[in-house]
Design a protein around this motif. Structure first.
Motif, PDB file in Angstrom:
ATOM      1  N   PRO A 180       0.812  -1.222   0.076  1.00 27.39           N
ATOM      2  CA  PRO A 180      -0.012   0.026  -0.114  1.00 27.39           C
ATOM      3  C   PRO A 180       0.799   1.201  -0.078  1.00 27.39           C
ATOM      4  O   PRO A 180       1.804   1.395   0.538  1.00 27.39           O
ATOM      5  CB  PRO A 180      -0.874  -0.106   1.223  1.00 27.39           C
ATOM      6  N   VAL A 181       0.520   2.378  -0.658  1.00 33.76           N
ATOM      7  CA  VAL A 181       1.083   3.512  -0.874  1.00 33.76           C
ATOM      8  C   VAL A 181       0.224   4.439   0.247  1.00 33.76           C
ATOM      9  O   VAL A 181      -0.978   4.938   0.006  1.00 33.76           O
ATOM     10  CB  VAL A 181       1.024   4.221  -2.230  1.00 33.76           C
ATOM     11  N   PHE A 182       0.819   4.782   1.502  1.00 36.98           N
ATOM     12  CA  PHE A 182       0.171   5.355   2.392  1.00 36.98           C
ATOM     13  C   PHE A 182      -0.259   6.905   2.078  1.00 36.98           C
ATOM     14  O   PHE A 182       1.093   7.455   1.813  1.00 36.98           O
ATOM     15  CB  PHE A 182       0.947   5.257   3.914  1.00 36.98           C
ATOM     16  N   ASP A 183      -0.963   7.382   2.021  1.00 30.85           N
ATOM     17  CA  ASP A 183      -1.348   8.891   1.657  1.00 30.85           C
ATOM     18  C   ASP A 183      -2.028   9.453   2.843  1.00 30.85           C
ATOM     19  O   ASP A 183      -3.077   9.148   3.098  1.00 30.85           O
ATOM     20  CB  ASP A 183      -1.880   8.826   0.323  1.00 30.85           C
ATOM     21  N   GLN A 184      -1.481  10.657   3.594  1.00 32.85           N
ATOM     22  CA  GLN A 184      -2.058  11.198   4.594  1.00 32.85           C
ATOM     23  C   GLN A 184      -3.604  11.869   4.047  1.00 32.85           C
ATOM     24  O   GLN A 184      -4.489  12.096   4.865  1.00 32.85           O
ATOM     25  CB  GLN A 184      -1.223  12.394   5.294  1.00 32.85           C
ATOM     26  N   ARG A 185      -3.542  12.205   2.733  1.00 33.23           N
ATOM     27  CA  ARG A 185      -4.799  12.918   2.439  1.00 33.23           C
ATOM     28  C   ARG A 185      -5.949  12.000   2.317  1.00 33.23           C
ATOM     29  O   ARG A 185      -6.828  12.502   2.740  1.00 33.23           O
ATOM     30  CB  ARG A 185      -4.504  13.188   0.928  1.00 33.23           C
ATOM     31  N   LEU A 186      -5.864  10.599   2.418  1.00 35.50           N
ATOM     32  CA  LEU A 186      -6.886   9.756   2.621  1.00 35.50           C
ATOM     33  C   LEU A 186      -7.204   9.910   3.824  1.00 35.50           C
ATOM     34  O   LEU A 186      -8.632   9.697   4.146  1.00 35.50           O
ATOM     35  CB  LEU A 186      -6.261   8.484   2.004  1.00 35.50           C
ATOM     36  N   ALA A 221      -4.312   3.188  -2.415  1.00 31.49           N
ATOM     37  CA  ALA A 221      -3.499   2.711  -3.549  1.00 31.49           C
ATOM     38  C   ALA A 221      -2.391   1.951  -3.431  1.00 31.49           C
ATOM     39  O   ALA A 221      -1.783   1.625  -2.346  1.00 31.49           O
ATOM     40  CB  ALA A 221      -2.801   4.167  -4.380  1.00 31.49           C
ATOM     41  N   PHE A 222      -1.781   1.180  -4.437  1.00 33.96           N
ATOM     42  CA  PHE A 222      -0.880   0.175  -4.096  1.00 33.96           C
ATOM     43  C   PHE A 222       0.138  -0.169  -5.210  1.00 33.96           C
ATOM     44  O   PHE A 222       0.095   0.477  -6.532  1.00 33.96           O
ATOM     45  CB  PHE A 222      -1.396  -1.118  -3.796  1.00 33.96           C
ATOM     46  N   ILE A 223       1.282  -0.473  -5.097  1.00 30.02           N
ATOM     47  CA  ILE A 223       2.406  -0.920  -6.079  1.00 30.02           C
ATOM     48  C   ILE A 223       2.789  -2.378  -5.737  1.00 30.02           C
ATOM     49  O   ILE A 223       2.718  -2.803  -4.476  1.00 30.02           O
ATOM     50  CB  ILE A 223       3.506  -0.072  -5.868  1.00 30.02           C
ATOM     51  N   GLU A 224       2.833  -3.265  -6.718  1.00 27.26           N
ATOM     52  CA  GLU A 224       3.480  -4.529  -6.791  1.00 27.26           C
ATOM     53  C   GLU A 224       5.011  -4.390  -6.595  1.00 27.26           C
ATOM     54  O   GLU A 224       5.592  -3.851  -7.460  1.00 27.26           O
ATOM     55  CB  GLU A 224       3.102  -5.269  -7.930  1.00 27.26           C
ATOM     56  N   PHE A 225       5.663  -5.175  -5.613  1.00 25.64           N
ATOM     57  CA  PHE A 225       7.122  -5.227  -5.544  1.00 25.64           C
ATOM     58  C   PHE A 225       7.398  -6.928  -6.031  1.00 25.64           C
ATOM     59  O   PHE A 225       6.758  -7.547  -5.269  1.00 25.64           O
ATOM     60  CB  PHE A 225       7.594  -5.056  -4.283  1.00 25.64           C
ATOM     61  N   ILE A 226       8.390  -6.878  -6.851  1.00 29.13           N
ATOM     62  CA  ILE A 226       8.777  -8.212  -7.205  1.00 29.13           C
ATOM     63  C   ILE A 226      10.332  -8.408  -7.018  1.00 29.13           C
ATOM     64  O   ILE A 226      11.010  -7.739  -6.986  1.00 29.13           O
ATOM     65  CB  ILE A 226       8.698  -8.280  -8.796  1.00 29.13           C
ATOM     66  N   HIS A 275       8.127  -2.337 -14.223  1.00 31.29           N
ATOM     67  CA  HIS A 275       7.889  -0.944 -14.865  1.00 31.29           C
ATOM     68  C   HIS A 275       9.259  -0.026 -14.403  1.00 31.29           C
ATOM     69  O   HIS A 275       9.692   0.807 -14.936  1.00 31.29           O
ATOM     70  CB  HIS A 275       6.795  -0.477 -14.623  1.00 31.29           C
ATOM     71  N   ALA A 276       9.558  -0.574 -13.055  1.00 34.13           N
ATOM     72  CA  ALA A 276      10.594   0.405 -12.627  1.00 34.13           C
ATOM     73  C   ALA A 276      11.781  -0.631 -11.791  1.00 34.13           C
ATOM     74  O   ALA A 276      11.368  -1.695 -11.411  1.00 34.13           O
ATOM     75  CB  ALA A 276      10.181   1.629 -11.644  1.00 34.13           C
ATOM     76  N   ILE A 277      12.906  -0.025 -11.319  1.00 32.95           N
ATOM     77  CA  ILE A 277      13.756  -1.074 -10.896  1.00 32.95           C
ATOM     78  C   ILE A 277      14.337  -0.631  -9.356  1.00 32.95           C
ATOM     79  O   ILE A 277      14.634   0.909  -9.251  1.00 32.95           O
ATOM     80  CB  ILE A 277      14.759  -1.328 -11.431  1.00 32.95           C
ATOM     81  N   ALA A 278      14.293  -1.384  -8.150  1.00 31.34           N
ATOM     82  CA  ALA A 278      15.009  -0.947  -7.106  1.00 31.34           C
ATOM     83  C   ALA A 278      16.150  -1.907  -6.960  1.00 31.34           C
ATOM     84  O   ALA A 278      16.148  -3.090  -6.532  1.00 31.34           O
ATOM     85  CB  ALA A 278      13.984  -1.378  -5.950  1.00 31.34           C
ATOM     86  N   HIS A 279      17.468  -1.241  -6.905  1.00 32.87           N
ATOM     87  CA  HIS A 279      18.688  -2.016  -7.089  1.00 32.87           C
ATOM     88  C   HIS A 279      19.338  -2.239  -5.862  1.00 32.87           C
ATOM     89  O   HIS A 279      19.750  -1.125  -5.410  1.00 32.87           O
ATOM     90  CB  HIS A 279      19.660  -1.380  -8.176  1.00 32.87           C
ATOM     91  N   ILE A 317      11.232   4.310   0.336  1.00 28.87           N
ATOM     92  CA  ILE A 317      11.072   3.624  -0.841  1.00 28.87           C
ATOM     93  C   ILE A 317       9.578   3.508  -1.728  1.00 28.87           C
ATOM     94  O   ILE A 317       9.755   3.583  -2.913  1.00 28.87           O
ATOM     95  CB  ILE A 317      11.522   2.091  -0.448  1.00 28.87           C
ATOM     96  N   VAL A 318       8.759   3.269  -0.988  1.00 22.30           N
ATOM     97  CA  VAL A 318       7.523   3.215  -1.640  1.00 22.30           C
ATOM     98  C   VAL A 318       7.359   4.592  -2.310  1.00 22.30           C
ATOM     99  O   VAL A 318       6.594   4.435  -3.493  1.00 22.30           O
ATOM    100  CB  VAL A 318       6.561   2.913  -0.758  1.00 22.30           C
ATOM    101  N   GLN A 319       7.239   5.572  -1.668  1.00 16.75           N
ATOM    102  CA  GLN A 319       6.919   7.054  -2.091  1.00 16.75           C
ATOM    103  C   GLN A 319       8.009   7.250  -3.451  1.00 16.75           C
ATOM    104  O   GLN A 319       7.793   7.593  -4.480  1.00 16.75           O
ATOM    105  CB  GLN A 319       7.314   7.964  -1.290  1.00 16.75           C
TER     106      GLN A 319
END
Length: 362
Positions: A45-51, A66-71, A98-102, A268-270
């Motif tokens: 989950p992408v934590f958002d204070q606005r929510l 909202a969320f992102i998939e991490f592989i 779609h993007a990379i965390a190295h 990292i998530v942001q």
């Protein structure tokens, strides 16, 4: 469509630990190479204070982030592009992201094996980048051969693709990633279907500890990242994993005791959200308020489809309230009276923070 961020790096650098931090899951963690053969996939989950602010006004029954998939992709090694260490399989897993965390090891620990027996962040990054570059070169070369054989009389579109492929190959031959090649938007679009690895946006996760060597290693990695205009996020993976497994009260107490301002995992998530060029829109009602991730520049029709295909098929119009207006006036009737309640059509570009109500008919 799920937005995916792949976690890559050499074996034993902390990828699975990072995955467990992000997901609070139970991914296999072990002190040997390739303990993760099949990629683990986690919904984060992408934590958002606005929510939360909207929830205080509406008091909904349910809140959904909202969320992102991490592989979590298995460790790459030298020779991966030629199949070493199940390399081709792992490279294909990266291609799906779609993007990379190295993740880069920036600590010494005699109890944790380094696959090349020496901690050298710049060299470790170079090994991974080289394999990605070789893989991209191979993809470009095979595509070029196919296009040149396929058509005797080449049309304009094929000629354009051939020219872009040759430009990329000449750059890759210098052992440079495509991120630092000056490709314009049209050229990137032409080769988008190839899902080239070194074009993917990247952030570096520096796995550190409390020892002095970590500062030196971190500086080395930062200098390298600066050349790519990439972000470096330091994280003590084992400490963050302990924090992730605590309840809220224990976590707050521990962070206060050790003067830890914020969790690195949130950063990292942001950052992944920004790398993926995502923005957030909201749907809000008494039953549920929800934040939705969508590509920056998306239309209201695409946002409707994000929620449900029926919304886009029967789209009539979108009713828009800006977040700042909603939290300021806290009343939809007043917002309408002030003229801050808008009706938009299919081509309206969703803005970050828009609260949207879709009208549709099926």
């Amino acid at each position: 469509m799920g937005f995916k961020c792949g976690i890559i790096g050499l074996p034993n650098v902390g990828k699975s630990t990072l995955f467990n931090i992000l997901t609070k899951g139970n991914s296999t963690v072990a002190n040997f190479p390739f303990c993760t053969i099949k990629p683990n996939i986690g919904i984060v989950p992408v934590f958002d204070q606005r929510l939360n602010n909207l929830a205080q006004i509406i008091s909904p029954k349910k809140i959904i982030h909202a969320f992102i998939e991490f592989i979590d992709i298995a460790g790459l090694v030298e020779g991966a592009s030629q199949g070493e260490g199940l390399g081709n399989q792992f490279l294909n897993n990266i291609r799906e992201a779609h993007a990379i965390a190295h993740v880069v090891r920036c600590f010494k620990d005699d109890n944790i094996t380094h696959i090349y027996n020496q901690v050298q962040p710049a060299k470790d990054v170079d090994i991974i980048n080289t394999e990605l570059i070789l893989s991209d070169f191979d993809t470009c070369e095979k595509t070029l051969v196919y296009l040149e054989k396929k058509t005797i009389v080449k049309n304009n579109e094929i000629e354009k693709k051939i020219n872009v492929l040759k430009k990329c190959m000449n750059h890759l031959k210098k052992c440079l990633t495509l991120k630092v090649l000056n490709l314009n938007e049209e050229e990137k679009k032409i080769i988008n279907d190839l899902r080239l690895l070194t074009l993917k946006p990247i952030m570096y996760i520096a796995n550190i500890n409390e020892e002095k060597e970590s500062d030196y290693f971190l500086k080395e990695l930062q200098q390298l990242a600066n050349k790519e205009d990439a972000i470096v996020i330091p994280i003590s993976a084992n400490l963050e994993l302990d924090l992730a497994n605590m309840n809220d009260k224990e976590q707050q107490s521990f962070m206060k005791a050790f003067n830890i301002k914020s969790l690195a995992l949130n950063n990292i998530v942001q950052t992944a959200y920004k790398l993926l060029n995502l923005i957030t829109f909201f749907t809000a009602g008494v039953k549920e308020i929800r934040s939705w991730e969508i590509l920056n520049g998306s239309t209201s029709l695409q946002a409707a489809h994000k929620i449900h295909s029926d919304f886009s098929k029967g789209f009539i119009r979108a009713q828009i309230i800006e977040y700042v207006d909603f939290v300021k006036y806290k009343n939809e009737v007043k917002i309408k009276e002030l003229g801050k309640f808008r009706t938009e059509g299919k081509s309206y570009r969703i803005k970050d923070g828009d609260i949207v109500h879709f009208l549709f008919n099926i």
